[in-house]
Design a protein around this motif. Structure first.
Motif, PDB file in Angstrom:
ATOM      1  N   ARG A 260       0.826  -1.218   0.000  1.00 43.25           N
ATOM      2  CA  ARG A 260       0.000   0.000   0.000  1.00 43.25           C
ATOM      3  C   ARG A 260       0.857   1.264   0.000  1.00 43.25           C
ATOM      4  NH1 ARG A 260      -5.606   0.169   0.911  1.00 43.25           N
ATOM      5  NH2 ARG A 260      -5.132   2.271   1.578  1.00 43.25           N
TER       6      ARG A 260
ATOM      7  N   LEU B  11      -4.149   0.949   7.158  1.00 39.12           N
ATOM      8  CA  LEU B  11      -4.066   0.995   5.695  1.00 39.12           C
ATOM      9  C   LEU B  11      -2.892   1.834   5.217  1.00 39.12           C
ATOM     10  CD1 LEU B  11      -7.871   1.243   4.834  1.00 39.12           C
ATOM     11  CD2 LEU B  11      -6.335  -0.658   4.324  1.00 39.12           C
TER      12      LEU B  11
ATOM     13  N   HIS C 288       2.748  -2.684  10.571  1.00 36.23           N
ATOM     14  CA  HIS C 288       1.380  -3.158  10.354  1.00 36.23           C
ATOM     15  C   HIS C 288       1.094  -4.408  11.171  1.00 36.23           C
ATOM     16  CE1 HIS C 288      -1.708  -5.610   8.319  1.00 36.23           C
ATOM     17  NE2 HIS C 288      -2.319  -4.456   8.155  1.00 36.23           N
TER      18      HIS C 288
ATOM     19  N   ARG D   1      -1.922  -4.606  13.761  1.00 35.67           N
ATOM     20  CA  ARG D   1      -3.019  -5.501  13.335  1.00 35.67           C
ATOM     21  C   ARG D   1      -3.266  -6.579  14.391  1.00 35.67           C
ATOM     22  NH1 ARG D   1      -6.471  -6.818   8.534  1.00 35.67           N
ATOM     23  NH2 ARG D   1      -7.515  -8.598   9.427  1.00 35.67           N
TER      24      ARG D   1
ATOM     25  N   ILE E 233     -20.989  -0.039  15.026  1.00 35.94           N
ATOM     26  CA  ILE E 233     -19.537   0.153  15.144  1.00 35.94           C
ATOM     27  C   ILE E 233     -19.234   1.182  16.245  1.00 35.94           C
ATOM     28  CG2 ILE E 233     -19.321   1.867  13.251  1.00 35.94           C
ATOM     29  CD1 ILE E 233     -16.747  -0.851  14.178  1.00 35.94           C
TER      30      ILE E 233
ATOM     31  N   LEU F 205     -10.265   4.773  11.680  1.00 31.71           N
ATOM     32  CA  LEU F 205     -10.356   3.817  10.562  1.00 31.71           C
ATOM     33  C   LEU F 205     -11.517   2.846  10.792  1.00 31.71           C
ATOM     34  CD1 LEU F 205      -9.310   2.479   7.954  1.00 31.71           C
ATOM     35  CD2 LEU F 205      -7.782   1.114   9.376  1.00 31.71           C
TER      36      LEU F 205
ATOM     37  N   ALA G 275     -14.282   2.835   8.065  1.00 34.59           N
ATOM     38  CA  ALA G 275     -14.362   1.596   7.276  1.00 34.59           C
ATOM     39  C   ALA G 275     -15.517   0.753   7.785  1.00 34.59           C
ATOM     40  CB  ALA G 275     -13.062   0.812   7.394  1.00 34.59           C
ATOM     41  N   GLY G 276     -15.838   0.915   9.087  1.00 40.38           N
ATOM     42  CA  GLY G 276     -16.844   0.070   9.724  1.00 40.38           C
ATOM     43  C   GLY G 276     -18.259   0.351   9.287  1.00 40.38           C
TER      44      GLY G 276
ATOM     45  N   ALA H  94     -18.747   1.045   3.803  1.00 42.92           N
ATOM     46  CA  ALA H  94     -18.911  -0.059   2.850  1.00 42.92           C
ATOM     47  C   ALA H  94     -20.136  -0.899   3.189  1.00 42.92           C
ATOM     48  CB  ALA H  94     -17.660  -0.938   2.842  1.00 42.92           C
TER      49      ALA H  94
ATOM     50  N   PHE I 273      -8.683  -0.708  -5.514  1.00 45.95           N
ATOM     51  CA  PHE I 273      -7.645  -0.374  -4.528  1.00 45.95           C
ATOM     52  C   PHE I 273      -6.327  -0.317  -5.284  1.00 45.95           C
ATOM     53  CE2 PHE I 273     -10.874  -1.795  -1.625  1.00 45.95           C
ATOM     54  CZ  PHE I 273     -10.690  -0.983  -0.517  1.00 45.95           C
TER      55      PHE I 273
ATOM     56  N   ARG J 200      -1.933  -0.432  -5.284  1.00 42.91           N
ATOM     57  CA  ARG J 200      -0.725  -0.901  -4.616  1.00 42.91           C
ATOM     58  C   ARG J 200       0.478  -0.292  -5.329  1.00 42.91           C
ATOM     59  NH1 ARG J 200      -3.998  -2.402  -1.326  1.00 42.91           N
ATOM     60  NH2 ARG J 200      -4.121  -4.464  -0.339  1.00 42.91           N
TER      61      ARG J 200
ATOM     62  N   THR K   5     -14.245  -9.012  -2.660  1.00 44.72           N
ATOM     63  CA  THR K   5     -14.874  -7.834  -2.049  1.00 44.72           C
ATOM     64  C   THR K   5     -14.279  -7.415  -0.703  1.00 44.72           C
ATOM     65  OG1 THR K   5     -16.832  -8.502  -3.222  1.00 44.72           O
ATOM     66  CG2 THR K   5     -17.179  -6.957  -1.419  1.00 44.72           C
TER      67      THR K   5
ATOM     68  N   GLY L 273     -11.120  -8.070   0.201  1.00 49.39           N
ATOM     69  CA  GLY L 273      -9.662  -8.071   0.079  1.00 49.39           C
ATOM     70  C   GLY L 273      -9.082  -9.447   0.352  1.00 49.39           C
TER      71      GLY L 273
ATOM     72  N   HIS M 102      -3.869  -7.148   4.510  1.00 51.53           N
ATOM     73  CA  HIS M 102      -4.839  -6.061   4.744  1.00 51.53           C
ATOM     74  C   HIS M 102      -6.285  -6.556   4.664  1.00 51.53           C
ATOM     75  CE1 HIS M 102      -1.933  -2.793   4.994  1.00 51.53           C
ATOM     76  NE2 HIS M 102      -1.296  -3.329   3.969  1.00 51.53           N
TER      77      HIS M 102
ATOM     78  N   CYS N 133      -9.963  -7.482   5.239  1.00 47.14           N
ATOM     79  CA  CYS N 133     -10.873  -6.674   6.066  1.00 47.14           C
ATOM     80  C   CYS N 133     -10.976  -7.169   7.516  1.00 47.14           C
ATOM     81  CB  CYS N 133     -12.254  -6.685   5.421  1.00 47.14           C
ATOM     82  SG  CYS N 133     -13.456  -5.735   6.347  1.00 47.14           S
TER      83      CYS N 133
ATOM     84  N   GLY O 288     -13.168  -6.155   9.585  1.00 44.51           N
ATOM     85  CA  GLY O 288     -14.585  -6.208   9.972  1.00 44.51           C
ATOM     86  C   GLY O 288     -15.400  -7.212   9.184  1.00 44.51           C
TER      87      GLY O 288
HETATM   88  C1  HEM Z   1     -19.412  -4.989   3.356  1.00 43.69           C
HETATM   89  C2  HEM Z   1     -18.651  -4.261   4.125  1.00 43.69           C
HETATM   90  C3  HEM Z   1     -17.171  -4.142   3.951  1.00 43.69           C
HETATM   91  C4  HEM Z   1     -16.400  -4.235   2.823  1.00 43.69           C
HETATM   92  C5  HEM Z   1     -16.861  -4.496   1.396  1.00 43.69           C
HETATM   93  C6  HEM Z   1     -15.011  -4.031   3.226  1.00 43.69           C
HETATM   94  C7  HEM Z   1     -13.931  -4.129   2.362  1.00 43.69           C
HETATM   95  C8  HEM Z   1     -12.599  -4.044   2.750  1.00 43.69           C
HETATM   96  C9  HEM Z   1     -11.464  -4.256   1.876  1.00 43.69           C
HETATM   97  C10 HEM Z   1     -11.545  -4.604   0.399  1.00 43.69           C
HETATM   98  C11 HEM Z   1     -10.333  -4.099   2.609  1.00 43.69           C
HETATM   99  C12 HEM Z   1      -8.879  -4.258   2.127  1.00 43.69           C
HETATM  100  C13 HEM Z   1      -8.276  -2.997   1.576  1.00 43.69           C
HETATM  101  C14 HEM Z   1      -6.932  -3.237   0.927  1.00 43.69           C
HETATM  102  O1  HEM Z   1      -6.492  -4.368   0.798  1.00 43.69           O
HETATM  103  O2  HEM Z   1      -6.292  -2.255   0.496  1.00 43.69           O
HETATM  104  C15 HEM Z   1     -10.741  -3.748   3.949  1.00 43.69           C
HETATM  105  C16 HEM Z   1      -9.872  -3.467   4.988  1.00 43.69           C
HETATM  106  C17 HEM Z   1     -10.305  -3.041   6.227  1.00 43.69           C
HETATM  107  N1  HEM Z   1     -11.609  -3.048   6.709  1.00 43.69           N
HETATM  108 FE1  HEM Z   1     -13.277  -3.532   5.684  1.00 43.69          FE
HETATM  109  N2  HEM Z   1     -14.975  -3.790   4.575  1.00 43.69           N
HETATM  110  C18 HEM Z   1     -16.258  -3.849   5.063  1.00 43.69           C
HETATM  111  C19 HEM Z   1     -16.658  -3.692   6.386  1.00 43.69           C
HETATM  112  C20 HEM Z   1     -15.805  -3.378   7.412  1.00 43.69           C
HETATM  113  C21 HEM Z   1     -16.188  -3.215   8.791  1.00 43.69           C
HETATM  114  C22 HEM Z   1     -17.596  -3.437   9.342  1.00 43.69           C
HETATM  115  C23 HEM Z   1     -15.054  -2.833   9.475  1.00 43.69           C
HETATM  116  C24 HEM Z   1     -14.860  -2.521  10.944  1.00 43.69           C
HETATM  117  C25 HEM Z   1     -15.385  -3.108  11.914  1.00 43.69           C
HETATM  118  C26 HEM Z   1     -13.959  -2.784   8.535  1.00 43.69           C
HETATM  119  C27 HEM Z   1     -12.668  -2.450   8.851  1.00 43.69           C
HETATM  120  C28 HEM Z   1     -11.589  -2.584   7.995  1.00 43.69           C
HETATM  121  C29 HEM Z   1     -10.211  -2.269   8.385  1.00 43.69           C
HETATM  122  C30 HEM Z   1      -9.750  -1.727   9.735  1.00 43.69           C
HETATM  123  C31 HEM Z   1      -9.403  -2.559   7.271  1.00 43.69           C
HETATM  124  C32 HEM Z   1      -7.870  -2.402   7.167  1.00 43.69           C
HETATM  125  C33 HEM Z   1      -7.194  -3.709   7.502  1.00 43.69           C
HETATM  126  C34 HEM Z   1      -5.676  -3.651   7.377  1.00 43.69           C
HETATM  127  O3  HEM Z   1      -5.132  -2.773   6.687  1.00 43.69           O
HETATM  128  O4  HEM Z   1      -5.035  -4.520   7.987  1.00 43.69           O
HETATM  129  N3  HEM Z   1     -14.454  -3.114   7.291  1.00 43.69           N
HETATM  130  N4  HEM Z   1     -12.134  -3.744   4.027  1.00 43.69           N
END
Ligand code: HEM
Length: 403
Positions: free
Chosen positions: A63, A90, A97, A101, A152, A240, A244-245, A248, A294, A296, A347, A349, A353, A355, A357
């Motif tokens: 990233r 992220l 990380h 994490r 969240i 975040l 993010a929570g 999406a 996304f 990289r 969807t 990831g 990284h 997700c 959540g």
């Molecule tokens: C349908 C709902 C969701 C979708 C489609 C989604 C999708 C994603 C994707 C694609 C990534 C990876 C990004 C990357 O690789 O660059 C990601 C990372 C992340 N998501 Fe989700 N997300 C969703 C819901 C949530 C929820 C509910 C939370 C929190 C509770 C959350 C917290 C995070 C966090 C903190 C990361 C970063 C992880 C890291 O970098 O280690 N997401 N999400």
């Protein structure tokens, strides 16, 4: 960089016909096969399921730019935004990380996601009580938004009465990730980040004095050697998680309901029991994901294809939305079919990284949507919804339903 022109494609991401239906464009990309050079963004993109999934797991793609090259910085008018992001998961790669994490994963385990099931159901029922007698509703504002925001916020330990602020701050901040934001939107994003930081600082102080059973307290409790998390890390992580929570999840819920109600068969059947609900949601996540691209940075020269090499430090686009419709991976890729036996999606990831959540998002959607279709089995679309002007956040502007 090698740029075989047959792989060059032009598509303005702000074109309404495109962001309303990016799948026609993806069909064209799949006919080309292999990587394409997206002229409007100025970088190579991967479009196939296996290529996107492999790149997400491949440490040669990160990233951040390579450590010995210039890092991306935001302009001075985004200084508070920069502070909010400084320790975001992220914005980090191993080893930083990995440590953060692990802490976030541990805090999530301490505050079990499954234990939120009752609260999600109760919230869904409360939202439906509000509009049931009206015979019509705009689902995003009355249902798909309040549920993930409230859940969240509660998980983290932010009181319910801040939910409207959280929603506004988050909406303002995510504009900066679209690569198409205006100067005024950046000013608004910075002001939102400043207010967000101020609230979290005061909540962190409160939890230090009086811990509770919430993620914020668990993250603070991790501040014992050998794992001390700084207030800055806790603030970035909390912001975040809050952003993010819900962003999406709101749009995945809207896209799922739109998809289901656009089918010939009765929507109620899709959420008959837990197994059919899970299958419906998994297929809806493949069929119409809320996050389509996304990026990289190549950490070294990487050959993407026989005739395409990206150089160290160059960006590469990973088109999750296109990968989910790859005809070489999915039979009848453009058909919504929860019973398919080749189900999968990009969807959420993959790799380091992946997700955080994922389990929470799926639980929220399963309970909220099953409750919705159980209580309102005759739901139908009141009009044809339009998607918002944002390729990155592929979600509806509004979703008007009647029964
Ligand atoms: C349908 C709902 C969701 C979708 C489609 C989604 C999708 C994603 C994707 C694609 C990534 C990876 C990004 C990357 O690789 O660059 C990601 C990372 C992340 N998501 Fe989700 N997300 C969703 C819901 C949530 C929820 C509910 C939370 C929190 C509770 C959350 C917290 C995070 C966090 C903190 C990361 C970063 C992880 C890291 O970098 O280690 N997401 N999400």
């Amino acid at each position: 960089m090698i740029r075989p022109v047959t792989r060059h494609v032009a598509q303005n991401p702000k074109d309404a016909a495109f962001y309303n239906n990016p799948y026609n464009f993806y069909k064209k990309l799949h006919r080309i096969g292999g990587p394409i050079y997206w002229q409007d963004y100025g970088f190579w993109c991967l479009t196939e399921f296996n290529a996107v999934t492999s790149a997400l797991k491949d440490r040669r793609f990160a990233r951040l730019p390579p450590a010995d090259m210039e890092q991306h910085t935001y302009p001075a008018h985004l200084s508070d935004f920069t502070d909010a992001e400084r320790y975001s998961l992220l914005q980090q790669e191993p080893p930083d990380h990995t440590r953060l994490r692990q802490s976030v994963n541990r805090a999530f385990v301490s505050r079990s996601v499954q234990s939120m099931a009752g609260e999600i159901r109760e919230l869904a029922n409360r939202c439906i009580d509000e509009f049931e007698a009206d015979g019509q509703v705009e689902l995003l504002s009355a249902f798909a938004t309040p549920i993930p925001v409230t859940i969240i916020a509660r998980l983290l330990g932010v009181p319910d009465h801040y939910c409207n602020d959280l929603r506004a701050w988050s909406n303002a901040m995510v504009r900066v990730y679209t690569m198409t934001q205006t100067h005024d939107e950046e000013i608004a994003a910075n002001a939102a980040a400043a207010s967000f930081i101020e609230l979290l600082k005061s909540l962190i102080e409160e939890r230090k004095r009086q811990p509770a059973n919430d993620l914020l307290s668990h993250l603070i409790a991790l501040q014992v050697p050998p794992d001390p998390l700084s207030d800055g890390q806790i603030i970035s992580t909390a912001i975040l998680l809050l952003n993010a929570g819900h962003e999406a999840t709101v749009h995945q819920m809207g896209n799922t309901v739109f998809t289901v109600l656009s089918q010939q068969t009765g929507a109620r059947d899709y959420f008959d029991n837990d197994a059919s609900s899970d299958a419906t949601i998994a297929e809806a996540m493949r069929y119409d994901a809320p996050l389509h691209i996304f990026t990289r940075y190549a950490q070294q020269d990487i050959q993407l294809h026989a005739d395409v090499t990206v150089r160290k430090g160059e960006q590469v686009g990973l088109l999750l939305g296109a990968a989910n419709r790859d005809p070489t991976r999915f039979s009848n890729a453009d058909q919504f079919n929860p019973q398919r036996d080749d189900g999968a999606y990009t969807t959420l990831g993959a790799g380091i990284h992946f997700c955080v959540g994922a389990a929470l998002a799926k639980l929220e959607m399963r309970i909220a949507l099953a409750t919705l279709f159980e209580r309102l089995p005759h739901l139908s679309l009141a009009d044809t919804p339009r998607y918002q002007d944002s390729y990155h956040f592929h979600g509806l502007q509004q979703l008007r339903l009647r029964w």
